[in-house]
Design a protein around this motif. Sequence first.
Motif, PDB file in Angstrom:
ATOM      1  N   THR A  74       2.723 -16.368  72.083  1.00  0.00           N
ATOM      2  CA  THR A  74       1.827 -17.453  71.653  1.00  0.00           C
ATOM      3  C   THR A  74       0.383 -17.274  72.119  1.00  0.00           C
ATOM      4  N   SER A  75       0.029 -16.110  72.622  1.00  0.00           N
ATOM      5  CA  SER A  75      -1.332 -15.917  73.126  1.00  0.00           C
ATOM      6  C   SER A  75      -2.374 -16.010  72.018  1.00  0.00           C
ATOM      7  N   ASP A  76      -1.941 -15.858  70.757  1.00  0.00           N
ATOM      8  CA  ASP A  76      -2.879 -15.970  69.642  1.00  0.00           C
ATOM      9  C   ASP A  76      -3.257 -17.426  69.347  1.00  0.00           C
ATOM     10  N   LYS A  77      -2.658 -18.368  70.056  1.00  0.00           N
ATOM     11  CA  LYS A  77      -2.953 -19.787  69.858  1.00  0.00           C
ATOM     12  C   LYS A  77      -3.991 -20.297  70.848  1.00  0.00           C
ATOM     13  N   LEU A  78      -4.764 -19.377  71.419  1.00  0.00           N
ATOM     14  CA  LEU A  78      -5.786 -19.737  72.399  1.00  0.00           C
ATOM     15  C   LEU A  78      -7.173 -19.498  71.838  1.00  0.00           C
ATOM     16  N   SER A  79      -8.103 -20.328  72.266  1.00  0.00           N
ATOM     17  CA  SER A  79      -9.519 -20.115  71.995  1.00  0.00           C
ATOM     18  C   SER A  79     -10.169 -19.674  73.308  1.00  0.00           C
ATOM     19  N   ILE A  80     -10.657 -18.427  73.327  1.00  0.00           N
ATOM     20  CA  ILE A  80     -11.154 -17.832  74.567  1.00  0.00           C
ATOM     21  C   ILE A  80     -12.641 -17.531  74.426  1.00  0.00           C
ATOM     22  N   GLN A  81     -13.438 -18.064  75.348  1.00  0.00           N
ATOM     23  CA  GLN A  81     -14.861 -17.764  75.348  1.00  0.00           C
ATOM     24  C   GLN A  81     -15.100 -16.290  75.670  1.00  0.00           C
ATOM     25  N   SER A 199     -14.537 -17.193  81.963  1.00  0.00           N
ATOM     26  CA  SER A 199     -14.553 -17.768  80.621  1.00  0.00           C
ATOM     27  C   SER A 199     -13.538 -18.904  80.504  1.00  0.00           C
ATOM     28  N   ILE A 200     -13.891 -19.916  79.735  1.00  0.00           N
ATOM     29  CA  ILE A 200     -13.031 -21.071  79.508  1.00  0.00           C
ATOM     30  C   ILE A 200     -12.051 -20.768  78.390  1.00  0.00           C
ATOM     31  N   ILE A 201     -10.805 -21.195  78.580  1.00  0.00           N
ATOM     32  CA  ILE A 201      -9.758 -21.010  77.565  1.00  0.00           C
ATOM     33  C   ILE A 201      -9.188 -22.372  77.204  1.00  0.00           C
ATOM     34  N   LEU A 202      -9.158 -22.669  75.922  1.00  0.00           N
ATOM     35  CA  LEU A 202      -8.583 -23.920  75.442  1.00  0.00           C
ATOM     36  C   LEU A 202      -7.500 -23.631  74.409  1.00  0.00           C
TER      37      LEU A 202
END
Length: 431
Positions: A74-81, A199-202
């Motif tokens: 599920t790592s593709d479900k992250l928004s990574i700066q 970096s922020i990850i949401l």
Amino acid sequence: MQSKCVIIGGGLSGLSAGVYLAQAGLKVELFESSPKLGGRAYSFRENGDIIDNGQHIMMGCYRETLSFLRTIGTSDKLSIQERLKVDFIHRQKGPTPLKTGGSPYPINLILALLSYKAISFSERLEIIRLFSKLIFTRPDENLTILQWLKKERQSPGTIKAFWEILSVGALNTDISRASASLFASILKEMFLKGNQAASIILPRTGLSELFCEDSARFICKNGGSILMSHAVKEVEIKDNKIHKIILQGGREVTGFDFVISAVPYYAFQRIFPEAFVQSMKMENISYSSILSLNIWMKESPFTGEFFGLIDSPVQWVFKRRNYITIVISNADAIVDKSKEDLEDLIISELEEFFPDFKRNAVLRTRLIKEKRATFVPAPEVLKQRPGTRSPVKNLFLSGDWTQTDLPATIEGAVLSGRKAALAILEYSGNS
């Protein structure tokens, strides 16, 4: 013969332990007392929207969490700066972003701190000086964050507009109570390990969709089982081993080789024998609360992804698909206020910080209170945290309250589960 492990608790630590044990070929049987997985990190649907029980920020330094999400797919479900960028807003000074540019690390971090206009230039130099010192030293383990910052001659303005925002967000505890040593360790991981670490990850989806559903599928696909709404009432210890687990309703579970307790400490106290609990000497543990208010509006005035508010009881504002989420950490002072009073407080703050936000544009709200969201990482409590191995031969401990050298975060929970799994594999000779 295939070894079997019973896991008590389906929060992130229990799911992490279950995934890694199932991956290694052990038979996993997980019991969760509630009808959902995820513990204090879950989501639910309401009126067509996916709502988290509280917005969770992750960071690039969450190596265990990122590895776990890659394992379950599920790592593709992250928004990574790509680089650190936080849109802070000061009550008087307005927008004061903290962002790193394209210069090489650590020059970009130094330039970002020098450009942080929420405080004076001399105060920015105070911050850089303390970061430089952290490279070589760490605070005394008996100091609180406030004691440490005062000792390091950080000004009240610097504490309020920088250090307190970071510490309350990371530790969910007042700086007069939280451990300076733990905070310093987090600062090193966040800011002194390169661009990606800060970096922020949401999540781009709900917490249950990110962590829980695919963890359950992974465990079951590898021969395990997950039973929700199956609360453990007590365990029986005989000859220094757990030989029986008794569920609410009377069902007895036997025939296992190992047990992992992956429940919060307050649940652990209810399940395990009183003498065993008292032997752990965790009498100083206490908890901090988190409040989240979700607000649906006729039209959203927010353009950024998230905002941090300086010198406000409202710390964070997150823009979702068609609503916003407001997060108040360390909320003990206000958590028992009525929904109406809390809404009025939060909306009043939003009106002051965001001139385009109008109270009459609010359509509906959803308030979520997590009164025991995290344990308070006071210096005396950190010294009492138990390790993964317990005095009971076949019992292993996980959960963000165990010894991970991290606060009660997603990263701490996931790490604790993997540590329990590795300890079992080492004990059984399967590592």
